[in-house]
Motif scaffolding. Structure first.
Motif, mmCIF file in Angstrom:
data_model
loop_
_atom_site.group_PDB
_atom_site.id
_atom_site.type_symbol
_atom_site.label_atom_id
_atom_site.label_comp_id
_atom_site.label_asym_id
_atom_site.label_seq_id
_atom_site.Cartn_x
_atom_site.Cartn_y
_atom_site.Cartn_z
ATOM 1 N N GLN A 66 -23.044 -13.716 7.761
ATOM 2 C CA GLN A 66 -22.816 -14.136 9.219
ATOM 3 C C GLN A 66 -21.668 -14.895 9.385
ATOM 4 O OE1 GLN A 66 -25.308 -17.852 8.883
ATOM 5 N NE2 GLN A 66 -24.779 -18.404 10.531
ATOM 6 N N THR A 67 -20.759 -15.339 8.689
ATOM 7 C CA THR A 67 -19.012 -15.863 8.972
ATOM 8 C C THR A 67 -18.023 -14.650 9.125
ATOM 9 O OG1 THR A 67 -19.239 -17.041 7.396
ATOM 10 C CG2 THR A 67 -16.902 -16.501 8.006
ATOM 11 N N PHE A 68 -18.795 -13.025 8.583
ATOM 12 C CA PHE A 68 -17.782 -12.462 8.953
ATOM 13 C C PHE A 68 -17.929 -12.041 10.315
ATOM 14 C CE2 PHE A 68 -18.335 -7.275 9.220
ATOM 15 C CZ PHE A 68 -17.004 -6.875 9.228
ATOM 16 N N GLU A 69 -19.723 -11.428 11.066
ATOM 17 C CA GLU A 69 -20.203 -11.311 11.801
ATOM 18 C C GLU A 69 -19.144 -12.229 12.771
ATOM 19 O OE1 GLU A 69 -24.343 -10.614 11.538
ATOM 20 O OE2 GLU A 69 -24.210 -9.150 9.875
ATOM 21 N N HIS A 70 -19.434 -13.469 12.829
ATOM 22 C CA HIS A 70 -19.260 -14.210 14.071
ATOM 23 C C HIS A 70 -17.494 -14.163 13.882
ATOM 24 C CE1 HIS A 70 -17.071 -17.693 16.157
ATOM 25 N NE2 HIS A 70 -16.725 -17.816 14.168
ATOM 26 N N VAL A 71 -16.611 -14.050 12.635
ATOM 27 C CA VAL A 71 -15.325 -13.634 13.294
ATOM 28 C C VAL A 71 -15.182 -12.726 13.975
ATOM 29 C CG1 VAL A 71 -12.760 -13.425 12.494
ATOM 30 C CG2 VAL A 71 -14.585 -15.017 11.330
ATOM 31 N N VAL A 72 -15.797 -11.214 13.219
ATOM 32 C CA VAL A 72 -15.835 -10.188 13.964
ATOM 33 C C VAL A 72 -15.792 -9.786 15.711
ATOM 34 C CG1 VAL A 72 -16.249 -7.543 14.567
ATOM 35 C CG2 VAL A 72 -15.956 -9.147 12.064
ATOM 36 N N ALA A 73 -17.066 -10.896 16.054
ATOM 37 C CA ALA A 73 -17.576 -10.609 17.003
ATOM 38 C C ALA A 73 -16.813 -11.532 18.305
ATOM 39 C CB ALA A 73 -19.097 -11.100 16.943
ATOM 40 N N ALA A 114 0.829 -1.268 -0.010
ATOM 41 C CA ALA A 114 -0.033 -0.299 0.264
ATOM 42 C C ALA A 114 0.763 1.697 0.209
ATOM 43 C CB ALA A 114 -1.152 0.091 1.365
ATOM 44 N N GLY A 115 1.572 1.477 -0.926
ATOM 45 C CA GLY A 115 2.783 2.008 -0.984
ATOM 46 C C GLY A 115 4.219 1.478 -0.883
ATOM 47 N N PRO A 116 4.764 2.627 -1.040
ATOM 48 C CA PRO A 116 6.486 2.121 -0.074
ATOM 49 C C PRO A 116 6.817 1.483 1.234
ATOM 50 C CG PRO A 116 6.888 4.384 -0.824
ATOM 51 C CD PRO A 116 5.109 4.141 -1.496
ATOM 52 N N TRP A 117 6.207 2.065 2.289
ATOM 53 C CA TRP A 117 6.299 1.975 3.162
ATOM 54 C C TRP A 117 5.331 1.257 3.984
ATOM 55 C CZ3 TRP A 117 10.878 3.722 5.183
ATOM 56 C CH2 TRP A 117 11.334 4.309 4.331
ATOM 57 N N THR A 118 4.113 1.464 3.829
ATOM 58 C CA THR A 118 2.802 -0.003 4.329
ATOM 59 C C THR A 118 2.395 -1.166 3.822
ATOM 60 O OG1 THR A 118 2.114 2.440 4.430
ATOM 61 C CG2 THR A 118 1.046 0.548 5.123
ATOM 62 N N LEU A 119 2.473 -1.834 3.936
ATOM 63 C CA LEU A 119 1.643 -3.474 3.686
ATOM 64 C C LEU A 119 -0.121 -3.143 4.556
ATOM 65 C CD1 LEU A 119 4.075 -5.979 4.804
ATOM 66 C CD2 LEU A 119 3.940 -5.603 2.566
ATOM 67 N N THR A 120 -0.751 -3.880 2.985
ATOM 68 C CA THR A 120 -2.545 -4.409 3.851
ATOM 69 C C THR A 120 -3.171 -5.176 3.529
ATOM 70 O OG1 THR A 120 -4.330 -3.024 3.424
ATOM 71 C CG2 THR A 120 -3.340 -3.299 1.463
ATOM 72 N N VAL A 121 -3.729 -6.074 4.533
ATOM 73 C CA VAL A 121 -4.311 -7.001 5.001
ATOM 74 C C VAL A 121 -5.662 -7.357 4.052
ATOM 75 C CG1 VAL A 121 -4.002 -8.926 5.894
ATOM 76 C CG2 VAL A 121 -2.172 -8.352 5.756
ATOM 77 N N ASP A 122 -6.390 -7.760 3.474
ATOM 78 C CA ASP A 122 -7.381 -7.944 3.344
ATOM 79 C C ASP A 122 -7.895 -9.415 3.416
ATOM 80 O OD1 ASP A 122 -7.786 -4.503 2.024
ATOM 81 O OD2 ASP A 122 -6.826 -6.006 0.472
ATOM 82 N N ILE A 123 -8.506 -9.533 5.052
ATOM 83 C CA ILE A 123 -9.564 -10.905 4.912
ATOM 84 C C ILE A 123 -11.198 -10.399 4.746
ATOM 85 C CG2 ILE A 123 -10.528 -12.463 6.940
ATOM 86 C CD1 ILE A 123 -8.250 -11.017 8.517
ATOM 87 N N MET A 124 -11.520 -11.748 3.467
ATOM 88 C CA MET A 124 -12.735 -11.101 2.715
ATOM 89 C C MET A 124 -13.736 -12.926 3.332
ATOM 90 S SD MET A 124 -11.612 -9.393 -0.787
ATOM 91 C CE MET A 124 -10.395 -8.098 -0.828
ATOM 92 N N PHE A 125 -14.948 -12.563 3.401
ATOM 93 C CA PHE A 125 -15.884 -13.987 4.432
ATOM 94 C C PHE A 125 -16.706 -14.235 3.177
ATOM 95 C CE2 PHE A 125 -13.785 -12.009 7.431
ATOM 96 C CZ PHE A 125 -12.541 -13.368 8.251
ATOM 97 N N PRO A 126 -17.838 -15.149 2.407
ATOM 98 C CA PRO A 126 -18.401 -15.396 1.975
ATOM 99 C C PRO A 126 -19.454 -15.119 1.917
ATOM 100 C CG PRO A 126 -17.503 -17.253 3.196
ATOM 101 C CD PRO A 126 -16.944 -16.466 4.008
ATOM 102 N N ASP A 127 -20.063 -14.688 3.438
ATOM 103 C CA ASP A 127 -21.055 -13.827 3.826
ATOM 104 C C ASP A 127 -21.103 -13.088 5.233
ATOM 105 O OD1 ASP A 127 -21.357 -16.058 6.128
ATOM 106 O OD2 ASP A 127 -21.414 -16.977 4.495
#
Length: 118
Positions: free
Chosen positions: A31-38, A16-29
């Motif tokens: 319900q799964t997203f909310e479970h992982v966050v919670a 994400a530019g020369p000084w930064t890294l970024t990570v994306d974690i994407m969920f299929p739905d």
């Protein structure tokens, strides 16, 4: 428990530019997203040690419309530096794949020594 890699549809890292890294974690739905966050298992405090990054330097965002968690952090060396081992930042997500996510109905565990909830 399930590993994050089993629950996520996609886990990726990139520059994400020369000084930064970024990570994306994407969920299929949602319900799964909310479970992982919670679960509280994907936080700067949890991922910092896995990535060798001070948790205080990690910026994390939960983005419900995309069922995604995104975080960014400073690179150890700038992109292209002679000591940089991952020019595109595409290998940095690997330690997250095995991060354990508690089951939705898991009971809190007690420690034998103190009997305290953890």
């Amino acid at each position: 428990m399930a590993a994050l890699g089993e629950l996520a549809q996609l886990i990726r890292s990139k520059n994400a530019g020369p000084w930064t890294l970024t990570v994306d974690i994407m969920f299929p739905d949602a319900q799964t997203f909310e479970h992982v966050v919670a679960s509280g298992a994907v936080t700067p405090a949890a991922v910092g040690p896995l990535l060798g990054v001070d948790p205080g330097l990690i910026e994390m965002f939960n983005y419900a419309p995309a069922n995604a968690i995104k975080f960014s952090f400073p690179r150890q060396y700038p992109n292209g530096h002679p000591e940089d081992t991952d020019a595109f930042g595409g290998q940095q997500f690997a330690p997250l794949v095995d991060l354990e996510i508690p089951s939705p109905n898991a009971e809190p565990q007690q420690t034998a020594a103190a009997g305290a909830l953890r």
